[in-house]
Structure formats: C-alpha cells, structure tokens
Scaffold this active site. Sequence first.
Site, PDB file in Angstrom:
ATOM      1  N   LYS A 170     -19.628 164.614 -20.501  1.00  0.00           N
ATOM      2  CA  LYS A 170     -19.626 163.158 -20.274  1.00  0.00           C
ATOM      3  C   LYS A 170     -19.569 162.870 -18.788  1.00  0.00           C
ATOM      4  O   LYS A 170     -20.313 162.049 -18.276  1.00  0.00           O
ATOM      5  CB  LYS A 170     -18.409 162.561 -20.983  1.00  0.00           C
ATOM      6  CG  LYS A 170     -18.597 161.212 -21.543  1.00  0.00           C
ATOM      7  CD  LYS A 170     -19.022 161.180 -22.981  1.00  0.00           C
ATOM      8  CE  LYS A 170     -20.351 161.820 -23.214  1.00  0.00           C
ATOM      9  NZ  LYS A 170     -20.713 161.961 -24.591  1.00  0.00           N
ATOM     10  N   TRP A 222     -40.297 158.053 -20.474  1.00  0.00           N
ATOM     11  CA  TRP A 222     -39.484 159.151 -19.946  1.00  0.00           C
ATOM     12  C   TRP A 222     -40.499 160.245 -19.612  1.00  0.00           C
ATOM     13  O   TRP A 222     -41.078 160.854 -20.516  1.00  0.00           O
ATOM     14  CB  TRP A 222     -38.481 159.624 -20.992  1.00  0.00           C
ATOM     15  CG  TRP A 222     -37.493 160.630 -20.471  1.00  0.00           C
ATOM     16  CD1 TRP A 222     -36.324 160.368 -19.838  1.00  0.00           C
ATOM     17  CD2 TRP A 222     -37.607 162.053 -20.552  1.00  0.00           C
ATOM     18  NE1 TRP A 222     -35.695 161.548 -19.518  1.00  0.00           N
ATOM     19  CE2 TRP A 222     -36.454 162.596 -19.934  1.00  0.00           C
ATOM     20  CE3 TRP A 222     -38.556 162.937 -21.063  1.00  0.00           C
ATOM     21  CZ2 TRP A 222     -36.230 163.968 -19.824  1.00  0.00           C
ATOM     22  CZ3 TRP A 222     -38.339 164.304 -20.951  1.00  0.00           C
ATOM     23  CH2 TRP A 222     -37.175 164.799 -20.335  1.00  0.00           C
ATOM     24  N   GLU A 238     -22.831 163.862 -16.929  1.00  0.00           N
ATOM     25  CA  GLU A 238     -24.038 163.095 -17.243  1.00  0.00           C
ATOM     26  C   GLU A 238     -24.023 161.689 -16.647  1.00  0.00           C
ATOM     27  O   GLU A 238     -25.065 161.186 -16.271  1.00  0.00           O
ATOM     28  CB  GLU A 238     -24.347 163.108 -18.754  1.00  0.00           C
ATOM     29  CG  GLU A 238     -23.767 162.032 -19.613  1.00  0.00           C
ATOM     30  CD  GLU A 238     -24.188 162.143 -21.095  1.00  0.00           C
ATOM     31  OE1 GLU A 238     -23.294 162.232 -21.938  1.00  0.00           O
ATOM     32  OE2 GLU A 238     -25.389 162.113 -21.397  1.00  0.00           O
ATOM     33  N   ASN A 256     -45.501 158.275 -27.726  1.00  0.00           N
ATOM     34  CA  ASN A 256     -44.189 158.901 -27.605  1.00  0.00           C
ATOM     35  C   ASN A 256     -44.341 160.331 -28.128  1.00  0.00           C
ATOM     36  O   ASN A 256     -44.739 160.515 -29.275  1.00  0.00           O
ATOM     37  CB  ASN A 256     -43.165 158.122 -28.443  1.00  0.00           C
ATOM     38  CG  ASN A 256     -41.847 158.864 -28.610  1.00  0.00           C
ATOM     39  OD1 ASN A 256     -41.496 159.702 -27.790  1.00  0.00           O
ATOM     40  ND2 ASN A 256     -41.119 158.536 -29.665  1.00  0.00           N
ATOM     41  N   GLY A 257     -44.058 161.320 -27.283  1.00  0.00           N
ATOM     42  CA  GLY A 257     -44.164 162.718 -27.728  1.00  0.00           C
ATOM     43  C   GLY A 257     -44.887 163.558 -26.691  1.00  0.00           C
ATOM     44  O   GLY A 257     -45.028 163.168 -25.534  1.00  0.00           O
ATOM     45  N   LYS A 306     -31.752 158.510 -24.361  1.00  0.00           N
ATOM     46  CA  LYS A 306     -30.852 158.548 -25.512  1.00  0.00           C
ATOM     47  C   LYS A 306     -31.401 159.424 -26.637  1.00  0.00           C
ATOM     48  O   LYS A 306     -30.653 160.118 -27.319  1.00  0.00           O
ATOM     49  CB  LYS A 306     -30.643 157.111 -26.005  1.00  0.00           C
ATOM     50  CG  LYS A 306     -29.705 156.987 -27.182  1.00  0.00           C
ATOM     51  CD  LYS A 306     -28.276 157.135 -26.755  1.00  0.00           C
ATOM     52  CE  LYS A 306     -27.288 156.961 -27.876  1.00  0.00           C
ATOM     53  NZ  LYS A 306     -25.978 157.519 -27.504  1.00  0.00           N
ATOM     54  N   ARG A 328     -34.417 154.751 -24.459  1.00  0.00           N
ATOM     55  CA  ARG A 328     -35.172 155.963 -24.811  1.00  0.00           C
ATOM     56  C   ARG A 328     -35.874 156.565 -23.607  1.00  0.00           C
ATOM     57  O   ARG A 328     -36.379 157.695 -23.670  1.00  0.00           O
ATOM     58  CB  ARG A 328     -36.210 155.636 -25.890  1.00  0.00           C
ATOM     59  CG  ARG A 328     -35.607 155.084 -27.161  1.00  0.00           C
ATOM     60  CD  ARG A 328     -36.684 154.673 -28.115  1.00  0.00           C
ATOM     61  NE  ARG A 328     -37.362 155.821 -28.675  1.00  0.00           N
ATOM     62  CZ  ARG A 328     -37.050 156.390 -29.840  1.00  0.00           C
ATOM     63  NH1 ARG A 328     -36.093 155.893 -30.570  1.00  0.00           N
ATOM     64  NH2 ARG A 328     -37.716 157.434 -30.268  1.00  0.00           N
ATOM     65  N   GLU A 382     -16.610 168.546 -24.077  1.00  0.00           N
ATOM     66  CA  GLU A 382     -17.254 167.248 -24.260  1.00  0.00           C
ATOM     67  C   GLU A 382     -16.944 166.324 -23.081  1.00  0.00           C
ATOM     68  O   GLU A 382     -17.831 165.637 -22.564  1.00  0.00           O
ATOM     69  CB  GLU A 382     -16.811 166.642 -25.602  1.00  0.00           C
ATOM     70  CG  GLU A 382     -17.257 165.230 -25.868  1.00  0.00           C
ATOM     71  CD  GLU A 382     -18.752 164.986 -25.744  1.00  0.00           C
ATOM     72  OE1 GLU A 382     -19.528 165.939 -25.661  1.00  0.00           O
ATOM     73  OE2 GLU A 382     -19.139 163.804 -25.681  1.00  0.00           O
ATOM     74  N   CYS A 405     -39.264 158.132 -24.744  1.00  0.00           N
ATOM     75  CA  CYS A 405     -40.247 157.053 -24.689  1.00  0.00           C
ATOM     76  C   CYS A 405     -40.041 156.149 -25.905  1.00  0.00           C
ATOM     77  O   CYS A 405     -39.662 156.598 -26.980  1.00  0.00           O
ATOM     78  CB  CYS A 405     -41.688 157.534 -24.679  1.00  0.00           C
ATOM     79  SG  CYS A 405     -42.104 158.546 -23.266  1.00  0.00           S
ATOM     80  N   HIS A 447     -10.563 185.582 -15.141  1.00  0.00           N
ATOM     81  CA  HIS A 447     -11.648 186.557 -15.273  1.00  0.00           C
ATOM     82  C   HIS A 447     -12.840 186.181 -14.401  1.00  0.00           C
ATOM     83  O   HIS A 447     -13.946 186.670 -14.604  1.00  0.00           O
ATOM     84  CB  HIS A 447     -12.059 186.683 -16.742  1.00  0.00           C
ATOM     85  CG  HIS A 447     -10.934 187.162 -17.608  1.00  0.00           C
ATOM     86  ND1 HIS A 447     -10.444 188.446 -17.551  1.00  0.00           N
ATOM     87  CD2 HIS A 447     -10.158 186.507 -18.503  1.00  0.00           C
ATOM     88  CE1 HIS A 447      -9.433 188.567 -18.395  1.00  0.00           C
ATOM     89  NE2 HIS A 447      -9.238 187.397 -18.985  1.00  0.00           N
TER      90      HIS A 447
END
Length: 605
Positions: free
Chosen positions: A482, A75, A485, A99-100, A600, A28, A478, A2, A501
């Site tokens: 990427k 968000w 996502e 925000n939180g 983000k 955000r 990584e 947020c 295995h």
Amino acid sequence: MCGIIGYAGTADNAFSVLLDSLEFLEYRGYDSVGMAIGNREGLAVYKDKGRVNELRKKIENAGIKGNYGIGHTRWATHGGVNKANAHPHQAGKVTLVHNGIIENYQELIERYDLRKKLRSETDTEVVAHVLDHYYDGDALKAIGKMVKELKGTFSFAIIFADQPNAIYAIRTVSPIVMTKTADCSILASDLMSLSSFSNDYYVLPELSILKMTSSEIRVYDLSLNEIELQAKHIDWQVEALGKAGYPFYMEKEMMEEPKAVEDTIKERIRNGLPDFESDALSDEVFEKLHSIMIVACGTARHAGLVAKQLFERVAGIHTEVEYASEFIYNEPNLHQDTLLIAISQSGETIDTLEAIRYAKKQNIRTLAIINVKGSTMSQLVDYPLFTNAGPEIAVASTKAYTSQLSLLYLLVGRAAYVRGTRTKEEVESFISNLQRAPGLMNQVLECKDQIHQIAKEAIDDKSLFMIGRGLDYLSLMEGSLKLKEISYIHSESYASGELKHGPISLIEEGTPVVAAITQDHLVSKSLSNLKEVKARGARVYAFVKESLIGNLDKDIRIIELPNADSDFMVFPTALALQLYAYYVSMEKGYDVDKPRNLAKVVTVE
Ligand code: AGP
C-alpha cells in the site's frame, strides 16, 4: 486496463455522456483519453494525452453536438503516452477503441502490408486496418473475419462511417457490459458507467458481436445467429460511486470498511455457524478436499496468505498460495481433489483468470472470491462467492481486502466444522470473534488522527522497512505494498526473524522501521527483533495491540491497536496500515486514488 465506452441515443448529448462515463472508467487507466462523436454531418475524433478533465477543459466550449460515439481512457502498453497513440484509431471507414493486447500485431502488419499506413505505434491501429480491409458494408461479417485474425485479449467498440448511430462491439477476456433505456443504449468496460442509466444490464459473451442503436441491442454469434441474453441486476446504488465529501475515494472506502466486512459476513452466518447455502456451496466441497491452491495478485494474494495460515492451522487443510502470474508457467501438477480458490476484487485480472482456466482444464474445482458481480471470473468458476464491499474505485485496494479476509475466515470456519478439526463450540467462538472485526475497525478509525501524525514523519523518507512475525508479517506485506503504490516510498516487508540473515545490513542511523506487534505468542521474539534494529539506530514506529504495549521500551513510537484474539488482529492492523499509507501519500500531495503507472483493473499479462 483501459476503459471503453459506447453510446447511441436520440438526443444530441453524446459529448457529455461520454465524458462523464469516461470519468467513471478513468481508474482503469489515465494516461490518455479520447472519443469519437457522430451526428448527421459525420464523425469527429477528439483525443489527447492526460486526464479526462484536461480534455474536457480543452473542448467543452467547442459546441460539440452528436447523438452517438465511442470513448476510451488509456493505460499505455504499445507505444508511448502521446496524442497519436491515444484512442480512437481510424482506418478507412473504421473508427475503434480497444481494451487489451493484440499479441500478433507485428505479424498482421506484414500480412496486410500496413507498415507505411500506420500513424501510431499501437497494436489497436493495426486492427482498425484489418477490419477496414474486410469491411464492404456488412459489419457483422467483417468483424467475424477480423476477429479470426487476432491473437490476444480484447474488447473493441467500433463505428463504421457509413452506419451512423450504430455501435458494434466484440470481446474476448476483457469485459463489455451494456444496458438500454427508452432513448439510448450504452456499453462500457464495467458496470459503474452504466449505473446512472439503469439497474439492469447484460454481459456481452466472449466472441459474440454486439450491434447497438438508440432503439435496440442485438447480439450475434460468429455464425451470425442472433443470441438472446439474460438481463442481470445491479444491487448497489449510484450514490455509492461518489466521494461523499471525502477528498479521495481511498479515504471514503476505508471509512466504509467496517460496514463492508459486516455486509460480507452477516448473510452467511446462521445459528452462530458459517453457512454457504445461499452461495450454493455444499459441505461436500470441503469434505472431499485433498488440498487448497490459492491464486491471486497483489493485495488479493496477501489475503490468500492469511487464509493459508488459517486453513492449515484451524481446518487442517494443506494450502498453497501462488502468484497468479507465475502459476500457469510453473505448470503445477494438481491433485484431482484440490480446490482452487481465486481471489480478485475486480474479477477481471487476466493472470488470475488464466490460472483458473488452467485448473479447469485439469478438471480441478474452482471457487472465487470476487467483489464485482457480472465479472468474467464470476462466470468462469464453479463457485463464485461475492464480497459485499460495494464499488471500490481507488486504485489502492482497502475495503475489498478486509472483505476478502472476512469471507475467507468464514470458509475456514465452515471447513473446520465440516471436517471436524474444531468442535461446534470452537467454530462458534471463531465466528463470534469474526463478528467483532467491524467494531475493531471502527476503533481504528476513531484513532486515525494519531496515525496521520506519524505519517507526516515519513514524507521525506526514501526507503522504509516493515517488520513483524506470523500474521503481523502478512499484514505488513500488505501495508508495505500500500505504502509503495501510493506514496512512492521504497518499502520492504520482512519477517522479523529473517532480518539478521541479510536485510539488517541496510539499517543505519535514522532508518524508518514500522513494526506490527499483535500476536500474543510471538511478542517476546518480536520485541527482541525491535531491539536489534533500534540498537543500529532505526527510527521505530510500532502498531501494537493495547494489551501488549506494556512490554515495549518507552522510546518507541507506539500506535495503539484494539485488543482481540491474535487471529483476528489482521482486521484492525490492515486498516491502520492503510490509513498510514493514505496519509503519507496525501501529505506528499499526490493523487492518492490514481497513483502513477497503475490501473485498478489489470487486464494485461
Ligand atoms: C492493490 O492495492 C493493488 N492495486 C493491486 O495489487 C490489486 O490488488 C491486484 O492488481 C489484484 O487485483 P484484483 O483483486 O482486481 O484481481
């Protein structure tokens, strides 16, 4: 997650200021957007689910005028994505954005008998009611009382209906920064929204109350004593925030990657050796070390995994890497001479902040590699070290990752030098290899069309495997993050030797397998593993260091990487895999910069 914004000005421009700033904050969180705008006639709320530009289109011709207001980009945590749950929330004279997460909101609903009053499913609306309960015209006192009732993390921007042109704010953990010009004051969740106003800014300390009008910014502690804040300075230009003609920030940020690495290392190399004098990091920190504990999330953690290999092998320091989100709950027993290294682009990831707080409680020294100056993390640790990557806006981290790697390599070099595990000449050679990394990355960018071509072949794939050994495996972890996502393709990375295995049972005719082969000492073993998947029908694409290409079968699709010492191949490999993920996502027609469900800055646990 947020983003929040607050504005108080002398002109009637709050509408455009809030919308423009919300666009900067949208990375955000981007499932809903809203704002409250005030003028002489009162306060009006505009909000809806969807993106900032969708709200803009709906209301831009409505002639909205106002000189102060607050805004929010969401968000979702508590309650679905819909208009009722979008911020701002109102109760009585209070209008606020948040925000939180308020962890005890259920308890507050009971204590303040709010069940029948609530119009949304959010924890935020509960806080609006609690604040309104305490408000009798004295905002500072009411905010102080309200905050004592809350458990969780928060930053709030608040308007009281009977105090036009005044914005209040308070925070814990979730950040608030603010600035002032001749005719306005503005607060936001991060610096990007402030940079078009001024290059000077203030950070609101935790549990301090901000009162902001068009003419002044004042801050009080919870005993209502005024606090003097030190101004800080933004050292990048507002132009750094545009897309510079690229379709997505991610592409622009990958193009900036060689420079980001160069800018991160160049001031920290003196006479061929790594030098942290300007960071006030003395050699004594490396001398005293018993071990290193790295904590980070996502991409930043992947940088930590690479660093672990090098700290152990080059500097002889026992190093562990933990998911920051698991760290405190595992209750690790840390040796007193452990150095905790946190890695974070934003410097706001709550899991990483909590890990640092845990270490600090045990009197462990803390160092953090951070991209965002003024962030909460930079104020929390003993040694904040900044990457100079500039603002990274795309949700998928690119230039921050390789910049983090470059700074970690410098730390490895210094530690090896100070502890004598490498000679001066060996460290100089290590550093000159590092100085070649930007050039290697430029070579990858020159071949981006080739990567674009093979990326097109993945657009119909549902599932894909990435395999490699040693540092290649870590680069592929990584690369795989990427790809999943931003392209929504299920992608798994495996250490090649581990395939037999279990995971090899998933390989069948046509299964896409992406390999990286850049480690000289592992090439023959990696090739055997490639043969194993090929024998089972896999469609193989291999990112291969040029000098090793001769070892590969002719029927494997090869993407050539430039030649470098094996320890430094993570730089070109990382960028090549980022480009691969980027083109897959772009070819699938997705909003590359804002992948679904993600944000983000991750400020919730
Ligand atoms: C990277 O592409 C991701 N968006 C994510 O894994 C990110 O690296 C993680 O959330 C950590 O963020 P930080 O670096 O800001 O702490």
